[in-house]
Each structure stands twice: as structure tokens, then as C-alpha cells.
Design a protein around this motif. Structure first.
Motif, PDB file in Angstrom:
ATOM      1  N   SER A 277       3.226   6.337   5.328  1.00 42.74           N
ATOM      2  CA  SER A 277       1.820   6.184   5.735  1.00 42.74           C
ATOM      3  C   SER A 277       1.206   7.517   6.155  1.00 42.74           C
ATOM      4  O   SER A 277       0.035   7.768   5.890  1.00 42.74           O
ATOM      5  CB  SER A 277       1.705   5.149   6.855  1.00 42.74           C
ATOM      6  OG  SER A 277       2.450   5.567   7.980  1.00 42.74           O
TER       7      SER A 277
ATOM      8  N   ARG B 210       4.778   9.082  11.273  1.00 33.20           N
ATOM      9  CA  ARG B 210       3.641   8.229  11.668  1.00 33.20           C
ATOM     10  C   ARG B 210       3.268   8.490  13.128  1.00 33.20           C
ATOM     11  O   ARG B 210       2.094   8.583  13.474  1.00 33.20           O
ATOM     12  CB  ARG B 210       4.001   6.746  11.470  1.00 33.20           C
ATOM     13  CG  ARG B 210       2.884   5.810  11.909  1.00 33.20           C
ATOM     14  CD  ARG B 210       3.273   4.363  11.728  1.00 33.20           C
ATOM     15  NE  ARG B 210       3.326   3.987  10.309  1.00 33.20           N
ATOM     16  CZ  ARG B 210       3.551   2.752   9.879  1.00 33.20           C
ATOM     17  NH1 ARG B 210       3.734   1.759  10.746  1.00 33.20           N
ATOM     18  NH2 ARG B 210       3.584   2.487   8.594  1.00 33.20           N
TER      19      ARG B 210
ATOM     20  N   TYR C  42       0.865  -1.173   0.000  1.00 39.23           N
ATOM     21  CA  TYR C  42       0.000   0.000   0.000  1.00 39.23           C
ATOM     22  C   TYR C  42       0.911   1.236   0.000  1.00 39.23           C
ATOM     23  O   TYR C  42       1.855   1.310   0.776  1.00 39.23           O
ATOM     24  CB  TYR C  42      -0.858  -0.114   1.256  1.00 39.23           C
ATOM     25  CG  TYR C  42      -1.507   1.113   1.798  1.00 39.23           C
ATOM     26  CD1 TYR C  42      -2.520   1.746   1.093  1.00 39.23           C
ATOM     27  CD2 TYR C  42      -1.171   1.602   3.057  1.00 39.23           C
ATOM     28  CE1 TYR C  42      -3.147   2.858   1.623  1.00 39.23           C
ATOM     29  CE2 TYR C  42      -1.804   2.706   3.598  1.00 39.23           C
ATOM     30  CZ  TYR C  42      -2.783   3.332   2.871  1.00 39.23           C
ATOM     31  OH  TYR C  42      -3.406   4.419   3.393  1.00 39.23           O
ATOM     32  N   GLY C  43       0.666   2.168  -0.912  1.00 36.87           N
ATOM     33  CA  GLY C  43       1.504   3.368  -0.995  1.00 36.87           C
ATOM     34  C   GLY C  43       2.690   3.228  -1.924  1.00 36.87           C
ATOM     35  O   GLY C  43       3.412   4.201  -2.159  1.00 36.87           O
TER      36      GLY C  43
END
Lengths: 81, 324
Positions: free
Chosen positions: B279, B308, B247-248
Motif C-alpha cells: 500500500s 505502511r 487493490y494493488g
């Protein structure tokens, strides 16, 4: 003579024709009625039809074919009766 | 009857905190693309912060409420209108039966969130009420909303209108921003020049950008180092032997247009991932309109983890500020 702007509700790419080899929906000087399609905005793989919201005559388009547009950007100038 | 959809907007879906835990089986995370805005909206109406709400991309829907409710609108800057009159953003307001909620154009940002006290009552699938459109899974009938859809609401205790987010905890959505990137397993495959231009150039969000991936263009094309084609990899130098996609992660098919995978992404494939957006910056991508611009900024893991932690601390302050 009052003038009216048709604005884009969406960001995306503006197209003046329904397909690359079709004529433009409207040319300068054409009569236009509320509800007439004046172009398409492409975004997120969807094409949204942009309709005129007044009756009148096309003065000129304010953005080029295939130009990027922002929400609330004027697309077309209409001269209303 | 609870909420009836008069006009759905462009792509309005039911989303919650997401469906983690199945990506290895090909079922993506899904959930609100801007998790902070979802959580803010839910906290304002007294919901669990991950409750199911509506996410509307680029164009707000027009809804009519068929019973009284408490509503909050967050995210992209589109003025809500209740029966034509301006309603607040980032604050809870009451609606009566037959009230209509519509939106002006989205001046800034790309996604607005509409939370209703109790949450949208669609069945949970694999632990989440989020819509995964490509898989026709979850949400309302596994798809984006259509005119005439009726969304049931879960019962909620009488809420408190007027609860508002402190201004310092409401994000802004600039048209130009910086996205922090940790370089990836395949970054070494870029030529020295492309490794530099990727970070030097300004990239423009393409109109195709959606929940699956954010595509960028207008930076210089990226060149990959020549290599002998490995068994199982495609012939283009941007191809690799298939691998899992984080993801990302950022892939650049053909070296032309970088694509950042977002919450509805496929879980693996054969493109080299040159890096991963941290993230803490994924919510900011969700609020980028087509034609907005980004520069990618290289950071190391320590900075990504610190960002984060900052993101989590900010959510903590939000929870404290909006505690019942």
C-alpha cells in the motif's frame, strides 16, 4: 534560415501516420503551416494530434515512427522562412 | 459560477479520498491515485485532507476562476501559470475573479492535484465525490472534464496564501523506481525461472497505463506451470477460476504484460494474481509516466506493514506542519 522544433506536450508513443496503412502526415521537405497535424501521440488509450506551431518546411523528424516520447521532447525540425 | 474549464487536459477528474466499502459489490475504491499529493494540496488550502480536488493526468488543464479563491497545486512537476506568470507548487496562492490557471509540460510525475479552498462542490455518491469513469458514477457528471464545464465550489472561510509544504515532506518523482511486492496466492503457479525474472527484469510503463491499471512491458514473458484446466477457469495457463482482485494486485494475462490494478480497477476476474504492490508504494505508481521504469522488489508482510506505518507517520508530520 531559422529552425524551429515542434515538441511533444505528452509522454507516450509517437505515430507519423493516422493509421498503419495511411501515408505519413508529413515527409522531409514538405511545406508545413501552423495548425497542420504532424503526428499523433498515444497515451492512456487516447490519440492526441500534434500540430505544427509555425509555418515553414519540414527539415526532418527527430523521433522514429512508434518511438516512445517524453513530455517536452522535440519531434520535428521545421525551417521557417 | 466558480471554476470554468477552458481546456480539460487529457484526463482531468474530480477526486477525493475515495469510496471504500463497496468493492465487494463491484464499485471500486476510486479517489485520487496519489493520495499523499491530494492530502498535501488540501491541507495547504485549509481543507479537510480528503476533500474533492482536481486530478489531472499527464497534461494540466486550463481553468478560469469566476470568483476569488485560494488554490494549491501538488503532484507531478508541471509549472503552474497564473495569467501566464509562474505560480508556486506545493504552496497556497490566491486567485482573483477571471484569473486563468494553466500549466507547462509535466516534466516529472504523471498526475497533478489542484485543490481549492472549500473543495469542489459536486454531489457525494456512496459517500464520495470521486469520479469513477467506467461506471459513470460520482465526480462531475460521472466523467472526465470537458471544455465549458463549470465546477461549483463549496464556500470556504478566507484562507491564508503562502502556506507552504516543508521541502522534506514534498515527494520527488524519479523516472526509475523500485516497487515493493508481497507475493500472492498464485505466485506458485509461475515457473521457477519466471518467478526469478519477474523480480530481476526492468519493466517499462506502457502507454495504456491509467487509473484502472498500470500495464508494464519489456520484461521477459512469464511462464506458468502446466496444470490441468480447472472447471470454470479459462484455457490460458494465466487463467484461474474467478476470484476477487485486491487493490494493488498484479495479474499477467497470457504471461506477457504485468498489470497492477489501481483505484478504478474491476473487483474480480479470472487472472492469476502473482503478487500485490504494498500500500505504501501505490502513490508512487500514480506518478509514473509511460516509458518510466520499475523493478519489482520482493518483501515480506512485516516489511510491508512497516512501510505502511512509515507512510502514516509521514502523513502525520505533514498534518502537524500544516496545522491551521
Amino acid at each position: 534560415m531559422a529552425q524551429h522544433q515542434v515538441i511533444s506536450p505528452l509522454p507516450g508513443i509517437f505515430y507519423r501516420r493516422p493509421s498503419p496503412d495511411a501515408p505519413p502526415y508529413k515527409q522531409d521537405g514538405d511545406p508545413v503551416k501552423a495548425g497542420d497535424i504532424i503526428g499523433l501521440v498515444e497515451v492512456m488509450k487516447q490519440f492526441t494530434e500534434i500540430q505544427a506551431d509555425v509555418d515553414g518546411k519540414v527539415v526532418r523528424f527527430l523521433v522514429e515512427n512508434e518511438a516512445p516520447v517524453a513530455p517536452e521532447e522535440p519531434l520535428l525540425l521545421i525551417e521557417t522562412a | 459560477m466558480a471554476i470554468e474549464v477552458l481546456k480539460p487536459g487529457l484526463a482531468t477528474t474530480v477526486q477525493d479520498a475515495g469510496r471504500p466499502g463497496y468493492y465487494h459489490l463491484g464499485i471500486p475504491l476510486s479517489g485520487a491515485l496519489d493520495q499523499y499529493a491530494l492530502r498535501l494540496a488540501n491541507l495547504l488550502v485549509g481543507n479537510d485532507e480528503g476533500a474533492a480536488a482536481l486530478e489531472a493526468a499527464l497534461l494540466g488543464p486550463e481553468l478560469v476562476f469566476r470568483k476569488p479563491a485560494l488554490v494549491a497545486v501538488t503532484g507531478g512537476e508541471a509549472l503552474p501559470r497564473l495569467n501566464g506568470q509562474p505560480a508556486p507548487r506545493n504552496a497556497a496562492f490566491a486567485v482573483k475573479s477571471d484569473d486563468r490557471l494553466a500549466f507547462d509540460y509535466m516534466k516529472l510525475g504523471a498526475r497533478l492535484y489542484i485543490a481549492v479552498a472549500g473543495g469542489i462542490d459536486v454531489p457525494a455518491v456512496l459517500g464520495s465525490r470521486s469520479t469513477y469513469g467506467l461506471g459513470a458514477l460520482g465526480g462531475f457528471a460521472g466523467r472526465k472534464l470537458a471544455p465549458g464545464d463549470v465546477l461549483p465550489l463549496r464556500d470556504a472561510p478566507a484562507g491564508r496564501p503562502g502556506r507552504a509544504a516543508p521541502a522534506e515532506l514534498v515527494p520527488s518523482y524519479p523516472k526509475e523506481l523500485e516497487l515493493r511486492v508481497v507475493t500472492g496466492l498464485y505466485f506458485h503457479r509461475l515457473t521457477e525461472e519466471s518467478a526469478a525474472t519477474f523480480f530481476a527484469d526492468v519493466w517499462t510503463v506502457a502507454p495504456e497505463a491509467d487509473r484502472i491499471g498500470y500495464r508494464f512491458r519489456k520484461g521477459r514473458a512469464l511462464a506458468f506451470r502446466p496444470r490441468r484446466q480447472p472447471f470454470g477457469a479459462g484455457s490460458d495457463p494465466s487463467n484461474i477460476v474467478d476470484a476477487g482482485y485486491p487493490y494493488g494486485s498484479i495479474q499477467v494475462p497470457g504471461g506477457v504484460e504485468p498489470i497492477i490494478l489501481h483505484r478504478d480497477a474491476v473487483s474480480g476476474g479470472g487472472y492469476a494474481m502473482i503478487g500485490t504492490v504494498i500500500s505504501a508504494d501505490m502513490d508512487r505508481i500514480a506518478q509514473m509516466q509511460p516509458n518510466n521504469t520499475a523493478r519489482f522488489v520482493r518483501v515480506e508482510m512485516a516489511e510491508a506493514l512497516a512501510a505502511r506505518a512509515d507512510y502514516k507517520a509521514r502523513l502525520g508530520r505533514l498534518r502537524a506542519a500544516l496545522a491551521p
